[in-house]
Write a protein that holds these residues in place. Structure first.
Motif, PDB file in Angstrom:
ATOM      1  N   ILE A  59       4.973  90.105 -47.525  1.00 14.44           N
ATOM      2  CA  ILE A  59       6.304  89.510 -47.654  1.00 14.44           C
ATOM      3  C   ILE A  59       6.262  88.034 -48.039  1.00 14.44           C
ATOM      4  O   ILE A  59       7.088  87.572 -48.829  1.00 14.44           O
ATOM      5  CB  ILE A  59       7.090  89.701 -46.334  1.00 14.44           C
ATOM      6  N   ALA A  60       5.323  87.302 -47.493  1.00 18.66           N
ATOM      7  CA  ALA A  60       5.315  85.839 -47.643  1.00 18.66           C
ATOM      8  C   ALA A  60       5.131  85.412 -49.095  1.00 18.66           C
ATOM      9  O   ALA A  60       4.317  85.970 -49.826  1.00 18.66           O
ATOM     10  CB  ALA A  60       4.217  85.234 -46.784  1.00 18.66           C
ATOM     11  N   ALA A  61       5.895  84.399 -49.480  1.00 20.35           N
ATOM     12  CA  ALA A  61       5.819  83.853 -50.834  1.00 20.35           C
ATOM     13  C   ALA A  61       4.678  82.844 -50.964  1.00 20.35           C
ATOM     14  O   ALA A  61       4.249  82.541 -52.076  1.00 20.35           O
ATOM     15  CB  ALA A  61       7.139  83.192 -51.212  1.00 20.35           C
ATOM     16  N   SER A  62       4.209  82.335 -49.846  1.00 24.69           N
ATOM     17  CA  SER A  62       3.136  81.338 -49.867  1.00 24.69           C
ATOM     18  C   SER A  62       2.326  81.441 -48.581  1.00 24.69           C
ATOM     19  O   SER A  62       2.749  82.089 -47.617  1.00 24.69           O
ATOM     20  CB  SER A  62       3.726  79.926 -49.986  1.00 24.69           C
ATOM     21  N   PHE A  63       1.198  80.771 -48.583  1.00 24.69           N
ATOM     22  CA  PHE A  63       0.373  80.750 -47.365  1.00 24.69           C
ATOM     23  C   PHE A  63       1.125  80.072 -46.226  1.00 24.69           C
ATOM     24  O   PHE A  63       1.058  80.518 -45.084  1.00 24.69           O
ATOM     25  CB  PHE A  63      -0.956  80.036 -47.632  1.00 24.69           C
ATOM     26  N   GLN A  64       1.859  79.011 -46.519  1.00 19.24           N
ATOM     27  CA  GLN A  64       2.623  78.306 -45.497  1.00 19.24           C
ATOM     28  C   GLN A  64       3.685  79.217 -44.878  1.00 19.24           C
ATOM     29  O   GLN A  64       3.883  79.205 -43.656  1.00 19.24           O
ATOM     30  CB  GLN A  64       3.296  77.047 -46.083  1.00 19.24           C
ATOM     31  N   GLN A  65       4.347  80.002 -45.707  1.00 20.50           N
ATOM     32  CA  GLN A  65       5.354  80.918 -45.187  1.00 20.50           C
ATOM     33  C   GLN A  65       4.692  82.005 -44.334  1.00 20.50           C
ATOM     34  O   GLN A  65       5.228  82.390 -43.297  1.00 20.50           O
ATOM     35  CB  GLN A  65       6.162  81.549 -46.329  1.00 20.50           C
ATOM     36  N   TYR A  66       3.543  82.469 -44.751  1.00 21.95           N
ATOM     37  CA  TYR A  66       2.805  83.467 -43.966  1.00 21.95           C
ATOM     38  C   TYR A  66       2.464  82.918 -42.581  1.00 21.95           C
ATOM     39  O   TYR A  66       2.678  83.585 -41.564  1.00 21.95           O
ATOM     40  CB  TYR A  66       1.533  83.892 -44.717  1.00 21.95           C
ATOM     41  N   VAL A  67       1.960  81.699 -42.552  1.00 18.22           N
ATOM     42  CA  VAL A  67       1.621  81.073 -41.272  1.00 18.22           C
ATOM     43  C   VAL A  67       2.870  80.948 -40.401  1.00 18.22           C
ATOM     44  O   VAL A  67       2.841  81.239 -39.197  1.00 18.22           O
ATOM     45  CB  VAL A  67       0.941  79.704 -41.483  1.00 18.22           C
ATOM     46  N   TRP A 114      12.009  85.881 -40.234  1.00 15.88           N
ATOM     47  CA  TRP A 114      11.524  87.092 -40.892  1.00 15.88           C
ATOM     48  C   TRP A 114      12.597  87.693 -41.800  1.00 15.88           C
ATOM     49  O   TRP A 114      12.291  88.206 -42.874  1.00 15.88           O
ATOM     50  CB  TRP A 114      11.055  88.115 -39.854  1.00 15.88           C
ATOM     51  N   GLY A 115      13.850  87.630 -41.373  1.00 17.56           N
ATOM     52  CA  GLY A 115      14.933  88.153 -42.192  1.00 17.56           C
ATOM     53  C   GLY A 115      15.064  87.408 -43.509  1.00 17.56           C
ATOM     54  O   GLY A 115      15.159  88.024 -44.581  1.00 17.56           O
ATOM     55  N   PHE A 116      15.044  86.075 -43.458  1.00 17.99           N
ATOM     56  CA  PHE A 116      15.131  85.296 -44.695  1.00 17.99           C
ATOM     57  C   PHE A 116      13.925  85.537 -45.594  1.00 17.99           C
ATOM     58  O   PHE A 116      14.065  85.643 -46.819  1.00 17.99           O
ATOM     59  CB  PHE A 116      15.279  83.796 -44.395  1.00 17.99           C
ATOM     60  N   ALA A 117      12.741  85.637 -44.991  1.00 18.00           N
ATOM     61  CA  ALA A 117      11.546  85.900 -45.798  1.00 18.00           C
ATOM     62  C   ALA A 117      11.624  87.270 -46.458  1.00 18.00           C
ATOM     63  O   ALA A 117      11.229  87.428 -47.623  1.00 18.00           O
ATOM     64  CB  ALA A 117      10.289  85.790 -44.930  1.00 18.00           C
ATOM     65  N   THR A 118      12.144  88.238 -45.740  1.00 18.86           N
ATOM     66  CA  THR A 118      12.274  89.588 -46.296  1.00 18.86           C
ATOM     67  C   THR A 118      13.304  89.618 -47.422  1.00 18.86           C
ATOM     68  O   THR A 118      13.062  90.242 -48.468  1.00 18.86           O
ATOM     69  CB  THR A 118      12.655  90.590 -45.186  1.00 18.86           C
ATOM     70  N   ILE A 119      14.423  88.935 -47.226  1.00 15.88           N
ATOM     71  CA  ILE A 119      15.435  88.862 -48.296  1.00 15.88           C
ATOM     72  C   ILE A 119      14.854  88.184 -49.529  1.00 15.88           C
ATOM     73  O   ILE A 119      15.036  88.658 -50.656  1.00 15.88           O
ATOM     74  CB  ILE A 119      16.696  88.123 -47.789  1.00 15.88           C
ATOM     75  N   GLU A 120      14.139  87.098 -49.317  1.00 13.64           N
ATOM     76  CA  GLU A 120      13.491  86.399 -50.444  1.00 13.64           C
ATOM     77  C   GLU A 120      12.508  87.320 -51.162  1.00 13.64           C
ATOM     78  O   GLU A 120      12.456  87.355 -52.392  1.00 13.64           O
ATOM     79  CB  GLU A 120      12.775  85.153 -49.917  1.00 13.64           C
ATOM     80  N   TRP A 121      11.757  88.096 -50.407  1.00 12.89           N
ATOM     81  CA  TRP A 121      10.786  89.039 -50.978  1.00 12.89           C
ATOM     82  C   TRP A 121      11.504  90.112 -51.806  1.00 12.89           C
ATOM     83  O   TRP A 121      11.084  90.433 -52.921  1.00 12.89           O
ATOM     84  CB  TRP A 121       9.975  89.670 -49.849  1.00 12.89           C
ATOM     85  N   LEU A 122      12.594  90.636 -51.258  1.00 16.76           N
ATOM     86  CA  LEU A 122      13.360  91.662 -51.996  1.00 16.76           C
ATOM     87  C   LEU A 122      13.968  91.086 -53.273  1.00 16.76           C
ATOM     88  O   LEU A 122      14.007  91.764 -54.301  1.00 16.76           O
ATOM     89  CB  LEU A 122      14.452  92.237 -51.091  1.00 16.76           C
ATOM     90  N   LEU A 123      14.437  89.858 -53.213  1.00 19.04           N
ATOM     91  CA  LEU A 123      15.034  89.230 -54.401  1.00 19.04           C
ATOM     92  C   LEU A 123      14.007  88.957 -55.504  1.00 19.04           C
ATOM     93  O   LEU A 123      14.375  88.894 -56.675  1.00 19.04           O
ATOM     94  CB  LEU A 123      15.749  87.941 -54.021  1.00 19.04           C
ATOM     95  N   ARG A 124      12.750  88.813 -55.141  1.00 21.80           N
ATOM     96  CA  ARG A 124      11.710  88.594 -56.147  1.00 21.80           C
ATOM     97  C   ARG A 124      11.541  89.822 -57.037  1.00 21.80           C
ATOM     98  O   ARG A 124      11.038  89.727 -58.152  1.00 21.80           O
ATOM     99  CB  ARG A 124      10.368  88.251 -55.483  1.00 21.80           C
ATOM    100  N   PHE A 125      11.943  90.998 -56.546  1.00 25.26           N
ATOM    101  CA  PHE A 125      11.789  92.231 -57.317  1.00 25.26           C
ATOM    102  C   PHE A 125      13.054  92.632 -58.054  1.00 25.26           C
ATOM    103  O   PHE A 125      13.084  93.667 -58.709  1.00 25.26           O
ATOM    104  CB  PHE A 125      11.358  93.374 -56.389  1.00 25.26           C
ATOM    105  N   SER A 126      14.104  91.844 -57.936  1.00 28.12           N
ATOM    106  CA  SER A 126      15.349  92.241 -58.620  1.00 28.12           C
ATOM    107  C   SER A 126      15.592  91.415 -59.872  1.00 28.12           C
ATOM    108  O   SER A 126      14.899  90.563 -60.255  1.00 28.12           O
ATOM    109  CB  SER A 126      16.533  92.105 -57.684  1.00 28.12           C
TER     110      SER A 126
END
Length: 118
Positions: free
Chosen positions: A42-50, A106-118
């Motif tokens: 899900i994470a867009a970057s290492f910082q977001q993953y952390v 986690w919700g914002f990260a998931t939304i961001e992840w879903l938007l990357r595929f649209s």
């Protein structure tokens, strides 16, 4: 060094107690284990993953402190006491707030992840 070893022994004893007696702690640890690979996806970057992983560790940290408060309260009295109820309720609120914080991140990260595929 002796203090460090002693602290490790005490910490280990606390961990063993939590694993054997605290269902919420076990559930949160299970979620953390499942979230390690999910967060990587899900994470867009290492910082977001952390941040995602640390949010779950934060829930566990608050749960540990809540368990400590409850143990102290139970050791003080088994009778109803309004102040003990307040202490336990505040500990429960702290856990709830940490869950809300983590769910939001986690919700914002998931939304961001879903938007990357649209």
């Amino acid at each position: 060094m002796l203090r460090f070893v002693s602290a490790l022994k005490n910490s280990w004893a606390g961990l063993v107690h939590l694993i054997h007696h605290e269902t919420a702690f076990k559930q949160e640890c299970f979620i953390l284990v499942a979230a390690v690979p999910a967060g990587y996806i899900i994470a867009a970057s290492f910082q977001q993953y952390v941040l995602l992983i640390f949010m779950l560790i934060f829930i566990i940290l608050v749960e540990v402190l809540n368990t400590a408060v409850e143990a102290v309260c139970d050791a003080l009295s088994t009778d109803f006491d309004a102040n003990i109820k307040i202490a336990k309720d505040c500990g429960s609120l702290a856990v709830l707030l940490s869950v809300i914080m983590a769910a939001t991140v986690w919700g914002f990260a998931t939304i961001e992840w879903l938007l990357r595929f649209s």
